[in-house]
Design a protein around this motif. Structure first.
Motif, PDB file in Angstrom:
ATOM      1  N   GLY A   1      11.678 -22.088 -28.937  1.00 35.36           N
ATOM      2  CA  GLY A   1      11.859 -23.144 -27.954  1.00 35.36           C
ATOM      3  C   GLY A   1      10.941 -24.334 -28.142  1.00 35.36           C
ATOM      4  O   GLY A   1      10.099 -24.378 -29.041  1.00 35.36           O
ATOM      5  N   ARG A   2      11.137 -25.299 -27.281  1.00 32.73           N
ATOM      6  CA  ARG A   2      10.296 -26.493 -27.199  1.00 32.73           C
ATOM      7  C   ARG A   2       9.978 -26.719 -25.737  1.00 32.73           C
ATOM      8  O   ARG A   2      10.769 -26.367 -24.868  1.00 32.73           O
ATOM      9  N   VAL A   3       8.837 -27.330 -25.482  1.00 31.43           N
ATOM     10  CA  VAL A   3       8.451 -27.634 -24.117  1.00 31.43           C
ATOM     11  C   VAL A   3       8.427 -29.146 -23.963  1.00 31.43           C
ATOM     12  O   VAL A   3       7.703 -29.842 -24.687  1.00 31.43           O
ATOM     13  N   LEU A   4       9.245 -29.637 -23.036  1.00 31.71           N
ATOM     14  CA  LEU A   4       9.233 -31.051 -22.690  1.00 31.71           C
ATOM     15  C   LEU A   4       8.304 -31.206 -21.505  1.00 31.71           C
ATOM     16  O   LEU A   4       8.456 -30.519 -20.500  1.00 31.71           O
ATOM     17  N   TYR A   5       7.295 -32.049 -21.643  1.00 33.36           N
ATOM     18  CA  TYR A   5       6.425 -32.290 -20.496  1.00 33.36           C
ATOM     19  C   TYR A   5       6.314 -33.782 -20.265  1.00 33.36           C
ATOM     20  O   TYR A   5       6.310 -34.584 -21.189  1.00 33.36           O
ATOM     21  N   PHE A   6       6.299 -34.139 -18.998  1.00 32.67           N
ATOM     22  CA  PHE A   6       6.318 -35.548 -18.629  1.00 32.67           C
ATOM     23  C   PHE A   6       5.643 -35.727 -17.284  1.00 32.67           C
ATOM     24  O   PHE A   6       5.491 -34.789 -16.512  1.00 32.67           O
ATOM     25  N   SER A   7       5.229 -36.931 -17.058  1.00 34.25           N
ATOM     26  CA  SER A   7       4.587 -37.264 -15.789  1.00 34.25           C
ATOM     27  C   SER A   7       4.861 -38.725 -15.500  1.00 34.25           C
ATOM     28  O   SER A   7       5.533 -39.413 -16.257  1.00 34.25           O
ATOM     29  N   GLY A   8       4.322 -39.162 -14.418  1.00 38.39           N
ATOM     30  CA  GLY A   8       4.501 -40.557 -14.052  1.00 38.39           C
ATOM     31  C   GLY A   8       3.396 -41.412 -14.623  1.00 38.39           C
ATOM     32  O   GLY A   8       2.961 -41.243 -15.758  1.00 38.39           O
ATOM     33  N   SER A   9       2.901 -42.296 -13.819  1.00 39.73           N
ATOM     34  CA  SER A   9       1.905 -43.262 -14.258  1.00 39.73           C
ATOM     35  C   SER A   9       0.557 -42.619 -14.564  1.00 39.73           C
ATOM     36  O   SER A   9      -0.306 -43.250 -15.133  1.00 39.73           O
ATOM     37  N   GLN A  10       0.376 -41.376 -14.158  1.00 35.65           N
ATOM     38  CA  GLN A  10      -0.882 -40.657 -14.318  1.00 35.65           C
ATOM     39  C   GLN A  10      -2.026 -41.374 -13.601  1.00 35.65           C
ATOM     40  O   GLN A  10      -3.169 -41.265 -13.972  1.00 35.65           O
ATOM     41  N   TRP A  11      -1.694 -42.122 -12.561  1.00 34.99           N
ATOM     42  CA  TRP A  11      -2.663 -42.865 -11.765  1.00 34.99           C
ATOM     43  C   TRP A  11      -3.475 -43.843 -12.617  1.00 34.99           C
ATOM     44  O   TRP A  11      -4.616 -44.146 -12.343  1.00 34.99           O
ATOM     45  N   VAL A  12      -2.864 -44.296 -13.678  1.00 32.45           N
ATOM     46  CA  VAL A  12      -3.490 -45.279 -14.545  1.00 32.45           C
ATOM     47  C   VAL A  12      -2.900 -46.640 -14.188  1.00 32.45           C
ATOM     48  O   VAL A  12      -1.691 -46.776 -14.055  1.00 32.45           O
ATOM     49  N   GLU A  13      -3.738 -47.618 -14.024  1.00 33.09           N
ATOM     50  CA  GLU A  13      -3.239 -48.960 -13.744  1.00 33.09           C
ATOM     51  C   GLU A  13      -2.351 -49.414 -14.896  1.00 33.09           C
ATOM     52  O   GLU A  13      -2.681 -49.229 -16.055  1.00 33.09           O
ATOM     53  N   ALA A  14      -1.216 -49.980 -14.554  1.00 34.84           N
ATOM     54  CA  ALA A  14      -0.267 -50.446 -15.565  1.00 34.84           C
ATOM     55  C   ALA A  14       0.085 -51.908 -15.293  1.00 34.84           C
ATOM     56  O   ALA A  14       1.213 -52.238 -14.965  1.00 34.84           O
ATOM     57  N   PRO A  15      -0.881 -52.809 -15.408  1.00 34.22           N
ATOM     58  CA  PRO A  15      -0.632 -54.201 -15.032  1.00 34.22           C
ATOM     59  C   PRO A  15       0.450 -54.885 -15.863  1.00 34.22           C
ATOM     60  O   PRO A  15       1.213 -55.692 -15.323  1.00 34.22           O
ATOM     61  N   LEU A  16       0.549 -54.573 -17.141  1.00 38.05           N
ATOM     62  CA  LEU A  16       1.597 -55.200 -17.952  1.00 38.05           C
ATOM     63  C   LEU A  16       2.978 -54.720 -17.513  1.00 38.05           C
ATOM     64  O   LEU A  16       3.916 -55.501 -17.397  1.00 38.05           O
ATOM     65  N   TRP A  17       3.106 -53.399 -17.282  1.00 35.82           N
ATOM     66  CA  TRP A  17       4.389 -52.863 -16.844  1.00 35.82           C
ATOM     67  C   TRP A  17       4.758 -53.400 -15.458  1.00 35.82           C
ATOM     68  O   TRP A  17       5.895 -53.780 -15.208  1.00 35.82           O
ATOM     69  N   GLU A  18       3.803 -53.429 -14.555  1.00 33.46           N
ATOM     70  CA  GLU A  18       4.071 -53.912 -13.197  1.00 33.46           C
ATOM     71  C   GLU A  18       4.515 -55.369 -13.198  1.00 33.46           C
ATOM     72  O   GLU A  18       5.270 -55.795 -12.332  1.00 33.46           O
ATOM     73  N   ALA A  19       4.088 -56.125 -14.186  1.00 32.17           N
ATOM     74  CA  ALA A  19       4.457 -57.541 -14.255  1.00 32.17           C
ATOM     75  C   ALA A  19       5.911 -57.737 -14.688  1.00 32.17           C
ATOM     76  O   ALA A  19       6.501 -58.772 -14.402  1.00 32.17           O
ATOM     77  N   ILE A  20       6.507 -56.742 -15.361  1.00 31.44           N
ATOM     78  CA  ILE A  20       7.881 -56.928 -15.856  1.00 31.44           C
ATOM     79  C   ILE A  20       8.884 -55.926 -15.303  1.00 31.44           C
ATOM     80  O   ILE A  20      10.084 -56.114 -15.467  1.00 31.44           O
ATOM     81  N   GLU A  21       8.440 -54.868 -14.625  1.00 30.21           N
ATOM     82  CA  GLU A  21       9.356 -53.781 -14.260  1.00 30.21           C
ATOM     83  C   GLU A  21      10.492 -54.206 -13.340  1.00 30.21           C
ATOM     84  O   GLU A  21      11.559 -53.586 -13.349  1.00 30.21           O
ATOM     85  N   ASN A  22      10.319 -55.246 -12.560  1.00 26.72           N
ATOM     86  CA  ASN A  22      11.377 -55.684 -11.648  1.00 26.72           C
ATOM     87  C   ASN A  22      12.172 -56.868 -12.178  1.00 26.72           C
ATOM     88  O   ASN A  22      12.997 -57.428 -11.451  1.00 26.72           O
ATOM     89  N   GLU A  23      11.942 -57.236 -13.422  1.00 27.21           N
ATOM     90  CA  GLU A  23      12.741 -58.298 -14.025  1.00 27.21           C
ATOM     91  C   GLU A  23      14.160 -57.765 -14.253  1.00 27.21           C
ATOM     92  O   GLU A  23      14.364 -56.554 -14.373  1.00 27.21           O
ATOM     93  N   PRO A  24      15.156 -58.637 -14.328  1.00 31.62           N
ATOM     94  CA  PRO A  24      16.539 -58.176 -14.533  1.00 31.62           C
ATOM     95  C   PRO A  24      16.738 -57.358 -15.812  1.00 31.62           C
ATOM     96  O   PRO A  24      17.548 -56.444 -15.838  1.00 31.62           O
ATOM     97  N   ASN A  25      15.989 -57.663 -16.869  1.00 27.59           N
ATOM     98  CA  ASN A  25      16.146 -56.950 -18.138  1.00 27.59           C
ATOM     99  C   ASN A  25      14.770 -56.777 -18.788  1.00 27.59           C
ATOM    100  O   ASN A  25      14.434 -57.494 -19.734  1.00 27.59           O
TER     101      ASN A  25
END
Length: 122
Positions: free
Chosen positions: A12-36
């Motif tokens: 087997g394989r284990v897929l592991y994932f999480s969210g932001s990991q409570w790390v500030e993501a200023p670049l992502w936050e600046a574009i995440e709500n753009e149309p594309n």
């Protein structure tokens, strides 16, 4: 953090994932709500701030990065479909304002997005 044992091979394989990991993501936050967001020149650097999905191969003991959705998977849920694909649904749309008090009792708005991880195609 979420983990799922995928039905691949004898070990087997284990897929592991999480969210932001409570790390500030200023670049992502600046574009995440753009149309594309992928069209933005800042997309690769912003996406790197939230891309926390990894795939562990139990046979080879190697870790790879299959990529993460363009959403924060913190507080998502997941379940397997009968065909072996993993459904991941929900996550955090927006963190509460930390100046408004206790984060454990604050309102965390959720996303209505969902994704399928196909272990045969990765």
């Amino acid at each position: 953090m979420h983990a799922a044992l995928l039905p691949v091979g004898q070990q087997g394989r284990v897929l592991y994932f999480s969210g932001s990991q409570w790390v500030e993501a200023p670049l992502w936050e600046a574009i995440e709500n753009e149309p594309n967001p992928p069209a933005s020149s800042r997309y690769p650097a912003g996406k790197a701030q939230i891309d926390h999905t990894r795939l562990y191969d139990c046979a080879t003991r190697q870790v790879s990065n299959p990529g993460s959705p363009d959403d924060d998977l913190f507080c998502s849920g997941h379940a397997f479909r009968q065909d072996g694909r993993l459904v991941v649904a929900g996550g955090t749309q927006q963190f509460p304002d930390p100046t408004e008090g206790d984060l454990h009792h604050a309102h965390w708005s959720g996303t209505r997005s969902s994704w399928l991880f196909d272990h045969t195609a990765q």
